[in-house]
Design a protein around this motif. Sequence first.
Motif, PDB file in Angstrom:
ATOM      1  N   ASN A  67     -20.113 -30.129  -1.749  1.00  0.00           N
ATOM      2  CA  ASN A  67     -19.949 -28.182  -2.231  1.00  0.00           C
ATOM      3  C   ASN A  67     -18.879 -28.816  -3.370  1.00  0.00           C
ATOM      4  OD1 ASN A  67     -17.940 -26.491  -1.762  1.00  0.00           O
ATOM      5  ND2 ASN A  67     -19.807 -24.975  -2.381  1.00  0.00           N
ATOM      6  N   ARG A  68     -18.296 -29.582  -2.333  1.00  0.00           N
ATOM      7  CA  ARG A  68     -16.444 -30.107  -3.203  1.00  0.00           C
ATOM      8  C   ARG A  68     -16.494 -30.441  -3.981  1.00  0.00           C
ATOM      9  NH1 ARG A  68     -12.569 -31.525   2.764  1.00  0.00           N
ATOM     10  NH2 ARG A  68     -13.964 -30.165   3.776  1.00  0.00           N
ATOM     11  N   GLY A 117     -18.404 -26.266   2.060  1.00  0.00           N
ATOM     12  CA  GLY A 117     -17.439 -26.849   1.961  1.00  0.00           C
ATOM     13  C   GLY A 117     -16.116 -27.174   3.041  1.00  0.00           C
ATOM     14  N   ILE A 118     -16.441 -26.288   4.275  1.00  0.00           N
ATOM     15  CA  ILE A 118     -15.734 -26.390   5.004  1.00  0.00           C
ATOM     16  C   ILE A 118     -15.936 -28.136   5.812  1.00  0.00           C
ATOM     17  CG2 ILE A 118     -15.607 -25.355   7.107  1.00  0.00           C
ATOM     18  CD1 ILE A 118     -15.440 -22.991   5.942  1.00  0.00           C
ATOM     19  N   SER A 155     -19.986 -25.637   5.914  1.00  0.00           N
ATOM     20  CA  SER A 155     -20.495 -26.729   5.611  1.00  0.00           C
ATOM     21  C   SER A 155     -21.089 -27.111   3.908  1.00  0.00           C
ATOM     22  CB  SER A 155     -20.891 -27.793   6.375  1.00  0.00           C
ATOM     23  OG  SER A 155     -22.429 -28.347   5.995  1.00  0.00           O
ATOM     24  N   ILE A 156     -21.870 -25.681   3.636  1.00  0.00           N
ATOM     25  CA  ILE A 156     -22.041 -25.946   2.586  1.00  0.00           C
ATOM     26  C   ILE A 156     -21.095 -24.698   1.500  1.00  0.00           C
ATOM     27  CG2 ILE A 156     -23.577 -24.686   0.914  1.00  0.00           C
ATOM     28  CD1 ILE A 156     -25.982 -25.378   3.157  1.00  0.00           C
ATOM     29  N   HIS A 160     -11.375 -21.498   1.304  1.00  0.00           N
ATOM     30  CA  HIS A 160     -10.536 -22.251   1.147  1.00  0.00           C
ATOM     31  C   HIS A 160      -9.740 -23.395   0.740  1.00  0.00           C
ATOM     32  CE1 HIS A 160     -12.348 -25.673   3.771  1.00  0.00           C
ATOM     33  NE2 HIS A 160     -13.324 -24.905   3.475  1.00  0.00           N
ATOM     34  N   MET A 161     -11.018 -24.448   0.036  1.00  0.00           N
ATOM     35  CA  MET A 161     -10.572 -25.637  -0.210  1.00  0.00           C
ATOM     36  C   MET A 161      -9.887 -26.020  -1.425  1.00  0.00           C
ATOM     37  SD  MET A 161     -11.851 -28.534   1.145  1.00  0.00           S
ATOM     38  CE  MET A 161     -10.849 -28.995  -0.094  1.00  0.00           C
ATOM     39  N   HIS A 202     -20.371 -30.870   3.209  1.00  0.00           N
ATOM     40  CA  HIS A 202     -19.201 -30.425   2.798  1.00  0.00           C
ATOM     41  C   HIS A 202     -18.486 -31.090   1.708  1.00  0.00           C
ATOM     42  CE1 HIS A 202     -17.391 -32.755   5.344  1.00  0.00           C
ATOM     43  NE2 HIS A 202     -16.122 -33.271   4.877  1.00  0.00           N
ATOM     44  N   LYS A 226      -6.373 -18.802   8.070  1.00  0.00           N
ATOM     45  CA  LYS A 226      -7.632 -19.849   6.955  1.00  0.00           C
ATOM     46  C   LYS A 226      -7.822 -20.394   8.096  1.00  0.00           C
ATOM     47  CE  LYS A 226      -7.362 -24.543   4.256  1.00  0.00           C
ATOM     48  NZ  LYS A 226      -6.497 -25.060   4.019  1.00  0.00           N
ATOM     49  N   GLU A 272      -2.066 -16.681  -1.027  1.00  0.00           N
ATOM     50  CA  GLU A 272      -3.043 -15.217  -0.008  1.00  0.00           C
ATOM     51  C   GLU A 272      -3.309 -14.854  -1.451  1.00  0.00           C
ATOM     52  OE1 GLU A 272      -3.752 -15.410   3.312  1.00  0.00           O
ATOM     53  OE2 GLU A 272      -4.928 -14.302   3.427  1.00  0.00           O
ATOM     54  N   VAL A 286      -7.393 -22.829  -1.774  1.00  0.00           N
ATOM     55  CA  VAL A 286      -5.938 -22.740  -1.369  1.00  0.00           C
ATOM     56  C   VAL A 286      -5.112 -23.169  -0.919  1.00  0.00           C
ATOM     57  CG1 VAL A 286      -5.060 -20.560  -1.361  1.00  0.00           C
ATOM     58  CG2 VAL A 286      -7.098 -20.034  -2.402  1.00  0.00           C
ATOM     59  N   ASN A 287      -4.125 -24.045  -0.868  1.00  0.00           N
ATOM     60  CA  ASN A 287      -3.654 -25.026   0.016  1.00  0.00           C
ATOM     61  C   ASN A 287      -2.589 -23.887   0.867  1.00  0.00           C
ATOM     62  OD1 ASN A 287      -2.622 -27.002   1.309  1.00  0.00           O
ATOM     63  ND2 ASN A 287      -1.093 -27.096  -0.264  1.00  0.00           N
ATOM     64  N   ARG A 288      -3.038 -23.823   2.394  1.00  0.00           N
ATOM     65  CA  ARG A 288      -2.619 -22.881   2.459  1.00  0.00           C
ATOM     66  C   ARG A 288      -2.738 -23.469   4.260  1.00  0.00           C
ATOM     67  NH1 ARG A 288      -5.242 -17.893   2.254  1.00  0.00           N
ATOM     68  NH2 ARG A 288      -7.094 -18.957   1.764  1.00  0.00           N
ATOM     69  N   THR A 316     -16.261 -20.914  -4.183  1.00  0.00           N
ATOM     70  CA  THR A 316     -16.273 -22.618  -4.464  1.00  0.00           C
ATOM     71  C   THR A 316     -16.060 -22.954  -5.841  1.00  0.00           C
ATOM     72  OG1 THR A 316     -18.325 -22.818  -4.152  1.00  0.00           O
ATOM     73  CG2 THR A 316     -17.772 -21.763  -1.871  1.00  0.00           C
ATOM     74  N   LEU A 345     -13.456 -15.085   1.089  1.00  0.00           N
ATOM     75  CA  LEU A 345     -11.992 -16.009   1.323  1.00  0.00           C
ATOM     76  C   LEU A 345     -12.243 -17.111   2.036  1.00  0.00           C
ATOM     77  CD1 LEU A 345      -9.362 -13.388   2.687  1.00  0.00           C
ATOM     78  CD2 LEU A 345      -9.204 -14.604   0.362  1.00  0.00           C
ATOM     79  N   VAL A 346     -13.465 -17.123   2.678  1.00  0.00           N
ATOM     80  CA  VAL A 346     -13.236 -19.132   3.807  1.00  0.00           C
ATOM     81  C   VAL A 346     -13.455 -19.418   2.691  1.00  0.00           C
ATOM     82  CG1 VAL A 346     -15.894 -18.384   3.904  1.00  0.00           C
ATOM     83  CG2 VAL A 346     -14.483 -19.223   6.155  1.00  0.00           C
ATOM     84  N   ALA A 347     -15.023 -19.264   1.743  1.00  0.00           N
ATOM     85  CA  ALA A 347     -15.267 -19.896   0.467  1.00  0.00           C
ATOM     86  C   ALA A 347     -13.874 -20.132  -0.237  1.00  0.00           C
ATOM     87  CB  ALA A 347     -16.169 -18.924   0.144  1.00  0.00           C
TER      88      ALA A 347
END
Lengths: 294, 303
Positions: free
Chosen positions: A109-110, B193-194, B190-191, A137-138, A106, B174, A158, A140-142, A201, A133-135
């Motif tokens: 990606n970050r 970024g999670i 994980s790819i 989450h880094m 992870h 989320k 959101e 968006v601070n929620r 992302t 949306l799931v991509a």
Amino acid sequence: MSQEHVLKVENLVMHFGGIKALNDVNFDIQRGSVSALIGPNGAGKTTVFNCLTGFYKATGGKITLSAGGKETSVIKVLGEPFQPADFFSPVAFVRRLKYKMFGGSHLVNRAGLARTFQNIRLFKEMSVVENLLVAQHMRVNRSLIAGILNTKAYQKAEEEALERVFYWLGVVDLVDSANRLAGELSYGQQRRLEIARAMCTNPEIVCLDEPAAGLNPSETEALTKMIRVLRDEHNTTVLLIEHDMGMVMDISDYIVVLDHGEVIAKGGPDDIKNNPKVIAAYLGAEEDDEEVTL
Amino acid sequence: MDIVLQQLVNGLTLGSVYGLIAIGYTMVYGIIGMINFAHGDVYMVSAYITAIAIALLTFFGIESFPIIIIGTLFLTVAVTGAYGWVIERVAYRPLRNSSRLSVLISAIGMSLILQNYVQLSQGANQQGVPTLLTGAIRFSVGDGFVQITYMKLLILLISLLGMGVLTYVIQKTKLGRMCRATQQDRKMASILGIDTDKVISTVFVIGAMMAALAGVLITLDYGAFDFYVGFIIGIKAFTAAVLGGIGSLPGAMLGGLILGLSEALFAGLISSDYKDVFSFSLLVLILIIRPSGLLGKPEVEKV
């Protein structure tokens, strides 16, 4: 390292037991370019991708990602074994321990690298919007609490996330399918959604593994256009693996040719077309079924 | 008639508790594909923490029931959640990339460790908590009556509330999206970024918290417990999870309710000695008709 290279691969080695899948691979990717990684089947192209994205931990070598104003060593963030020198330097020890405990793909990606897969790996039981949306989450601070209490800041975040989702759906032409399940989409749509998800992302470099595989000529045309949009409008560097030589020669600024785990040529499309080693690798190996239009 | 209604009420409360515990099994199975055999013992630990929390609160001179129950719930849920985190960290994470069997053995080991640790530290005798909430609502039905104690009402209320909040968190927030993404394709998540290790930890904590809710409620209702109490209720909740389709969250809740209701009805109308036999036979029957459970999806080979 200068800012002009977003990705630097030095002496990359990957062994699976006794098999040397990659043997001393070196190449640099220019920032803002479209680069292609080509080679006959089994040359190790996808293995290179897997090492870059932290899917595999490379056996040796160095991968440096220079994005977001800092440099990241891909192999280091995956967590390396302790070296004797670590026991004399507390700083090095703590850093290695940190990556061993909290490291993982992870972090790659970050650091600004995203990828797609040859066989599509969408979250098939989530809707198209949720996949995008799931991509995010880094970015968006929620927090959980804010989500349950539905605070103002949460609603705003959101909304922004949704805006970005619909922007990318527009780019890949999937707005009409926004609320369908990802698994219900057609093959070509799934491919486009995967690219949109990688772009959500906010990467500086995106690695596409055979994006045109299974697409018909007009879809390939649209894909080529989309890749140009990524480069020109979003300053995203694109690295792709592709077998469709027409497309590769059409959009690439730079091509790296791999054969048997080694780089046999790199350069612009014209150099590659006329390189005798490349022609030998393709025509010498599989002259019957490998479709080459160099 | 009154017996049927009475048993329906009893079954509903029992079933909602089974559902709460089954959530822990089903979420962990969904995300890392293992059966967490220590989950029943997490429930048992929460029963002890309930007693400790009540003792603490009364020691500080608090006597009003609402404050005691809310304080106990918060304390127990928090401490049991911490247990869940530690168990995952110690027993399962080091084995993340090894075969499923070794994690299973590790889970059984963890279960034994918890039982023995509680037995050593708290003694092997049965313990109890005082009855804090008395009274009941009575309806007359025909020539008999149906009685719902306030405690049973509270159990039903809190467990339904817990399930509702959890469903909302998983479907809308989320964190829930991250959990579902990790469940469907951990490597891909994980790819993107999670931090999947963190998500897995969170799932264990959520499971333990739900078990703690059940632990507080059942302990307050029954009053008595010992270090072995987690085993049978753990097996029942596991049955409920499999019944509803393991890996499916609504399935676990539905499975719990069905198991609780049918068990109570069987015990009230036919024989209370054979109620366990009945519930496991029901499991066998449903698995013959629908091998992946009521709401489970048949496993498709990944290509």
